[in-house]
Motif scaffolding. Structure first.
Motif, short mmCIF file in Angstrom:
data_model
loop_
_atom_site.label_atom_id
_atom_site.label_comp_id
_atom_site.label_asym_id
_atom_site.label_seq_id
_atom_site.Cartn_x
_atom_site.Cartn_y
_atom_site.Cartn_z
N ARG A 183 0.86 -1.24 -0.06
CA ARG A 183 -0.30 0.01 -0.08
C ARG A 183 0.91 1.33 0.00
O ARG A 183 0.43 2.12 -0.46
CB ARG A 183 -0.82 0.08 1.16
CG ARG A 183 -1.65 1.29 1.38
CD ARG A 183 -2.81 1.25 2.52
NE ARG A 183 -3.76 -0.04 2.18
CZ ARG A 183 -4.81 0.07 3.11
NH1 ARG A 183 -4.87 0.81 4.17
NH2 ARG A 183 -5.68 -0.94 2.81
N GLY A 184 2.06 1.14 0.72
CA GLY A 184 2.88 2.27 0.80
C GLY A 184 3.49 2.74 -0.69
O GLY A 184 3.88 3.69 -0.56
N GLU A 225 1.69 7.58 6.73
CA GLU A 225 3.00 7.72 7.19
C GLU A 225 3.31 6.24 7.56
O GLU A 225 4.68 5.61 7.23
CB GLU A 225 3.13 8.37 8.41
CG GLU A 225 4.84 8.68 9.19
CD GLU A 225 4.93 7.42 9.95
OE1 GLU A 225 6.34 6.93 10.05
OE2 GLU A 225 4.07 6.63 10.67
N ARG A 226 2.69 5.47 8.26
CA ARG A 226 3.05 4.04 8.57
C ARG A 226 3.09 3.13 7.25
O ARG A 226 4.04 2.23 7.24
CB ARG A 226 1.91 3.49 9.45
CG ARG A 226 2.25 1.82 10.00
CD ARG A 226 1.22 1.70 11.20
NE ARG A 226 -0.16 1.79 10.85
CZ ARG A 226 -0.87 2.70 11.41
NH1 ARG A 226 -0.25 3.55 12.26
NH2 ARG A 226 -2.06 3.05 11.28
N THR A 230 6.37 1.46 5.89
CA THR A 230 6.81 -0.03 5.58
C THR A 230 7.34 -0.23 4.21
O THR A 230 8.13 -1.27 3.84
CB THR A 230 5.00 -0.91 5.74
OG1 THR A 230 4.78 -0.74 7.04
CG2 THR A 230 5.39 -2.26 5.37
N ALA A 231 6.98 0.61 3.12
CA ALA A 231 7.28 0.51 1.75
C ALA A 231 8.87 0.69 1.58
O ALA A 231 9.34 0.12 1.12
CB ALA A 231 6.24 1.30 0.83
N VAL A 232 9.20 1.78 2.53
CA VAL A 232 10.42 2.21 2.34
C VAL A 232 11.38 1.17 3.02
O VAL A 232 12.72 0.70 2.29
CB VAL A 232 10.79 3.50 3.37
CG1 VAL A 232 12.27 3.92 3.31
CG2 VAL A 232 10.13 4.71 2.49
N ALA A 233 11.04 0.45 4.06
CA ALA A 233 11.81 -0.61 4.48
C ALA A 233 12.03 -1.93 3.81
O ALA A 233 12.78 -2.63 3.65
CB ALA A 233 11.12 -1.17 6.06
N PRO A 259 16.90 5.01 5.44
CA PRO A 259 16.28 6.35 5.61
C PRO A 259 14.87 6.63 5.97
O PRO A 259 14.28 5.63 6.07
CB PRO A 259 16.07 6.99 4.25
CG PRO A 259 15.97 5.83 3.24
CD PRO A 259 16.74 4.62 3.96
N THR A 260 14.66 7.72 6.77
CA THR A 260 13.27 8.09 7.13
C THR A 260 12.35 8.30 6.11
O THR A 260 12.95 8.50 4.73
CB THR A 260 13.18 9.02 7.80
OG1 THR A 260 13.83 10.26 7.36
CG2 THR A 260 14.10 8.96 9.17
#
Length: 278
Positions: A183-184, A225-226, A230-233, A259-260
């Motif tokens: 979703r992210g 944000e959440r 998750t997608a960045v991770a 990164p954040t």
């Protein structure tokens, strides 16, 4: 064959440093030394003509110094811009300034033993080859090159044209190994499109971006944000590691340097502007 070797040019004013560079480079089989120069002005003209892949240059040279030489070449060489290995004699202020260019891949302090210099050169050449491989990989995967038919993506009102913008963003996310079923993913995609669509000179903070994306779907901005986190991770832990290292300039991709959301969006916005639009 010579065509498979790295084309190297040396621009060094100091005679001892020049002799050592020449001596060490002759012992590296992967290197093809295409030319030398003793000052920046001579180097500028020869590099434009001979188009080496790597330039080894002294920071302090007469007429044009090494870093000015790099900046001048950036303005005129485009895709043929070589990587730079900068040599300096214990000049920390010059070394710190070199971090401003993505074409500086290695810096060398003199004096140094031949075996140490050879090791440094080889490490720099290895990184240069990784950059070249990443660029080839990037181009090979681009089925619809947004730059083939048009170099400028800006409209007259200072905004990027949406169709080409979406092609660029989806392409770069695919290169990084982003999974579209997260979703992210769509929040990262939309966030980058929004940031790149802003008129020149305008900015948008990450919380404001969350709220804008949340408003589009009628959900709390914390959900955005959440999901984006998750997608960045996912990208950082199971994406294309070699390409991530190329884009972010890291030697390793680890949990510690992940990164954040804000850093990810800001950095990728800069990368896309640099590679496609500026």
């Amino acid at each position: 064959m010579e065509s498979k070797r790295i084309r190297v040019f040396v621009a060094v004013n100091d005679a001892v440093m020049m002799r050592q560079c020449h001596r060490v480079l002759q012992r590296i089989p992967e290197v093809w030394l295409v030319g030398i120069a003793k000052n920046g002005e001579e180097a500028y003209q020869k590099i434009k003509k001979w188009k080496p892949e790597v330039v080894i240059t002294e920071v302090l040279m007469p007429k044009i110094d090494g870093y000015t030489l790099l900046e001048m070449l950036e303005e005129c060489m485009g895709d043929r811009m070589p990587d730079f290995m900068m040599c300096y004699s214990f000049l920390p202020e010059a070394l710190s300034a070199m971090g401003n260019s993505r074409f500086v891949i290695q810096c060398h302090a003199f004096p140094v033993q031949d075996r140490v210099l050879a090791k440094q050169f080889k490490a720099g050449f290895a990184y240069h080859m990784k950059k070249r491989e990443a660029k080839s990989y990037r181009l090979s995967l681009m089925r619809d090159n947004p730059m083939q038919d048009e170099k400028r993506l800006w409209e007259e009102d200072g905004q990027v044209k949406p169709p080409k913008l979406e092609t660029i963003v989806s392409y770069e996310l695919s290169l990084m190994g982003a999974r579209a079923d997260y979703r992210g993913y769509r929040y990262i995609f939309r966030g980058l499109c929004i940031k790149l669509s802003l008129p020149k000179g305008e900015s948008l903070r990450i919380v404001a971006l969350y709220k804008r994306l949340a408003e589009e779907e009628g959900i709390p901005f914390q959900n955005v944000e959440r999901a984006m986190r998750t997608a960045v991770a996912q990208i950082w832990t199971s994406g294309n590691v070699e390409y991530l290292k190329e884009v972010w300039g890291y030697t390793e991709i680890t949990e510690q340097n992940r990164p954040t959301n804000g850093n990810f969006i800001a950095h990728m916005t800069y990368v896309l502007l640099r590679e496609y639009i500026w």
